[in-house]
Design a protein around this motif. Structure first.
Motif, PDB file in Angstrom:
ATOM      1  N   LEU A  86      16.306 -15.120  -8.268  1.00  0.00           N
ATOM      2  CA  LEU A  86      17.266 -14.537  -7.690  1.00  0.00           C
ATOM      3  C   LEU A  86      18.244 -13.998  -8.452  1.00  0.00           C
ATOM      4  O   LEU A  86      18.691 -12.589  -8.167  1.00  0.00           O
ATOM      5  N   CYS A  87      18.798 -14.501  -9.529  1.00  0.00           N
ATOM      6  CA  CYS A  87      19.654 -14.066 -10.466  1.00  0.00           C
ATOM      7  C   CYS A  87      19.253 -12.825 -11.449  1.00  0.00           C
ATOM      8  O   CYS A  87      19.938 -11.889 -11.676  1.00  0.00           O
ATOM      9  N   LYS A  88      18.007 -12.726 -11.686  1.00  0.00           N
ATOM     10  CA  LYS A  88      17.282 -11.911 -12.378  1.00  0.00           C
ATOM     11  C   LYS A  88      17.051 -10.598 -11.480  1.00  0.00           C
ATOM     12  O   LYS A  88      16.477  -9.620 -11.839  1.00  0.00           O
ATOM     13  N   GLY A  89      16.839 -10.660  -9.979  1.00  0.00           N
ATOM     14  CA  GLY A  89      16.912  -9.533  -9.189  1.00  0.00           C
ATOM     15  C   GLY A  89      15.396  -9.472  -8.683  1.00  0.00           C
ATOM     16  O   GLY A  89      15.168  -8.135  -8.174  1.00  0.00           O
ATOM     17  N   PHE A  90      14.443 -10.337  -8.812  1.00  0.00           N
ATOM     18  CA  PHE A  90      13.275 -10.295  -8.254  1.00  0.00           C
ATOM     19  C   PHE A  90      13.240 -10.060  -6.880  1.00  0.00           C
ATOM     20  O   PHE A  90      12.126  -9.371  -6.325  1.00  0.00           O
ATOM     21  N   PHE A  91      14.315 -10.495  -6.119  1.00  0.00           N
ATOM     22  CA  PHE A  91      14.449 -10.464  -4.712  1.00  0.00           C
ATOM     23  C   PHE A  91      15.043  -9.061  -4.055  1.00  0.00           C
ATOM     24  O   PHE A  91      15.280  -9.036  -2.940  1.00  0.00           O
ATOM     25  N   ASN A  92      15.285  -8.206  -4.888  1.00  0.00           N
ATOM     26  CA  ASN A  92      15.899  -7.128  -4.685  1.00  0.00           C
ATOM     27  C   ASN A  92      14.796  -6.149  -4.069  1.00  0.00           C
ATOM     28  O   ASN A  92      13.524  -6.150  -4.406  1.00  0.00           O
ATOM     29  N   PRO A  93      15.265  -5.654  -2.725  1.00  0.00           N
ATOM     30  CA  PRO A  93      14.276  -4.848  -1.977  1.00  0.00           C
ATOM     31  C   PRO A  93      13.420  -3.792  -2.590  1.00  0.00           C
ATOM     32  O   PRO A  93      12.215  -3.553  -2.672  1.00  0.00           O
ATOM     33  N   GLU A  94      14.005  -2.986  -3.748  1.00  0.00           N
ATOM     34  CA  GLU A  94      13.332  -1.834  -4.317  1.00  0.00           C
ATOM     35  C   GLU A  94      12.370  -2.249  -5.346  1.00  0.00           C
ATOM     36  O   GLU A  94      11.348  -2.115  -5.554  1.00  0.00           O
ATOM     37  N   ILE A  95      12.913  -3.673  -6.198  1.00  0.00           N
ATOM     38  CA  ILE A  95      12.143  -4.253  -7.032  1.00  0.00           C
ATOM     39  C   ILE A  95      10.951  -4.775  -6.402  1.00  0.00           C
ATOM     40  O   ILE A  95       9.684  -4.809  -6.985  1.00  0.00           O
ATOM     41  N   SER A  96      11.100  -5.679  -5.454  1.00  0.00           N
ATOM     42  CA  SER A  96       9.904  -6.330  -4.687  1.00  0.00           C
ATOM     43  C   SER A  96       9.122  -5.156  -4.103  1.00  0.00           C
ATOM     44  O   SER A  96       8.034  -5.422  -4.253  1.00  0.00           O
ATOM     45  N   LYS A  97       9.395  -4.185  -3.764  1.00  0.00           N
ATOM     46  CA  LYS A  97       8.536  -3.087  -3.291  1.00  0.00           C
ATOM     47  C   LYS A  97       7.846  -2.517  -4.426  1.00  0.00           C
ATOM     48  O   LYS A  97       6.461  -2.328  -4.395  1.00  0.00           O
ATOM     49  N   MET A  98       8.522  -2.143  -5.706  1.00  0.00           N
ATOM     50  CA  MET A  98       7.743  -1.959  -6.687  1.00  0.00           C
ATOM     51  C   MET A  98       6.668  -2.932  -7.264  1.00  0.00           C
ATOM     52  O   MET A  98       5.442  -2.414  -7.571  1.00  0.00           O
ATOM     53  N   ARG A  99       7.187  -4.114  -7.238  1.00  0.00           N
ATOM     54  CA  ARG A  99       6.360  -5.069  -7.784  1.00  0.00           C
ATOM     55  C   ARG A  99       4.939  -5.387  -6.766  1.00  0.00           C
ATOM     56  O   ARG A  99       4.062  -5.575  -7.239  1.00  0.00           O
ATOM     57  N   ALA A 100       5.186  -5.086  -5.422  1.00  0.00           N
ATOM     58  CA  ALA A 100       4.011  -5.147  -4.471  1.00  0.00           C
ATOM     59  C   ALA A 100       3.267  -3.759  -4.925  1.00  0.00           C
ATOM     60  O   ALA A 100       1.916  -4.095  -4.842  1.00  0.00           O
ATOM     61  N   ILE A 101       3.800  -2.595  -4.893  1.00  0.00           N
ATOM     62  CA  ILE A 101       2.958  -1.484  -5.370  1.00  0.00           C
ATOM     63  C   ILE A 101       2.184  -1.768  -6.567  1.00  0.00           C
ATOM     64  O   ILE A 101       0.886  -1.495  -6.801  1.00  0.00           O
ATOM     65  N   HIS A 102       2.855  -2.469  -7.679  1.00  0.00           N
ATOM     66  CA  HIS A 102       2.223  -2.777  -9.036  1.00  0.00           C
ATOM     67  C   HIS A 102       0.972  -3.391  -8.777  1.00  0.00           C
ATOM     68  O   HIS A 102      -0.131  -3.371  -9.383  1.00  0.00           O
ATOM     69  N   LYS A 103       1.209  -4.505  -7.954  1.00  0.00           N
ATOM     70  CA  LYS A 103       0.286  -5.595  -7.600  1.00  0.00           C
ATOM     71  C   LYS A 103      -0.936  -5.113  -6.939  1.00  0.00           C
ATOM     72  O   LYS A 103      -2.158  -5.210  -7.372  1.00  0.00           O
ATOM     73  N   LYS A 104      -0.844  -4.164  -5.944  1.00  0.00           N
ATOM     74  CA  LYS A 104      -1.645  -3.407  -5.296  1.00  0.00           C
ATOM     75  C   LYS A 104      -2.651  -2.247  -6.361  1.00  0.00           C
ATOM     76  O   LYS A 104      -3.887  -2.366  -6.261  1.00  0.00           O
TER      77      LYS A 104
END
Length: 183
Positions: A86-104
């Protein structure tokens, strides 16, 4: 308030939680579990715990005790790991979206490489089979064939600069830089 996207659920959390982990422990405490949740909610949440083959209810209860007592679950405590992310920003909506795109994208690249590997393997097997059949068909019937060692058909060297992985990583970091510039 901070917007947090976790498992597809968007939440508004006070930003003080990132600064002080004790606030998170106050919110997610045995008191909250026992006094502020209904039996239906507790039962639903316990459904997320793994099924145990022996003494399922006792093991789930012990797991909850370990969770609330901040005991180590082999690789850290779940609340501390959540707070750290949470402190590192993993759950920020934009970063979360980018991580999902990267995973895909990584999965698509994996599938592409698997298809490529199977195609090259099949091609190599068929070519080698043809070579062996040509050698054997030209021999007399009673001779034992001596098959020479055949070199590989394909050179496996590829430029990593053109791979999908490189392009997706480049875009991922470009998007992160743009998000940080906005903040």
């Amino acid at each position: 308030m901070e917007t947090v996207l976790y498992s597809g659920v968007s939440l508004e959390l006070p930003s003080e939680i990132c600064e002080d982990i004790s606030l998170l422990f106050e919110i997610l405490s045995p008191d909250t579990w026992n006094n502020h949740l209904t039996d239906d909610h507790r039962e639903m949440l316990m459904g997320f715990l793994p099924e145990f083959s022996h003494n399922d209810l006792e093991e789930k209860t012990r797991t909850l005790e370990m969770f609330f007592m901040d005991e180590n679950f082999r690789f850290g405590t779940p609340l501390r790991l959540f707070h750290e992310q949470l402190c590192k920003g993993f759950f920020n909506p934009e970063i979360s979206k980018m991580r999902a795109i990267h995973k895909k994208i990584m999965y698509k690249e994996y599938r592409y490489r698997q298809k490529q590997y199977l195609h090259h393997t099949l091609e190599e097997v068929l070519v080698r089979r043809k070579r062996v059949l040509d050698i054997v068909s030209s021999m007399p019937p009673d001779d034992i064939p001596k098959i020479p060692r055949l070199p590989p058909l394909h050179n496996k060297k590829k430029s990593s600069r053109t791979s999908i992985e490189y392009c997706s990583k480049k875009r991922y970091f470009r998007e992160l830089a743009a998000i940080r510039a906005e903040v």
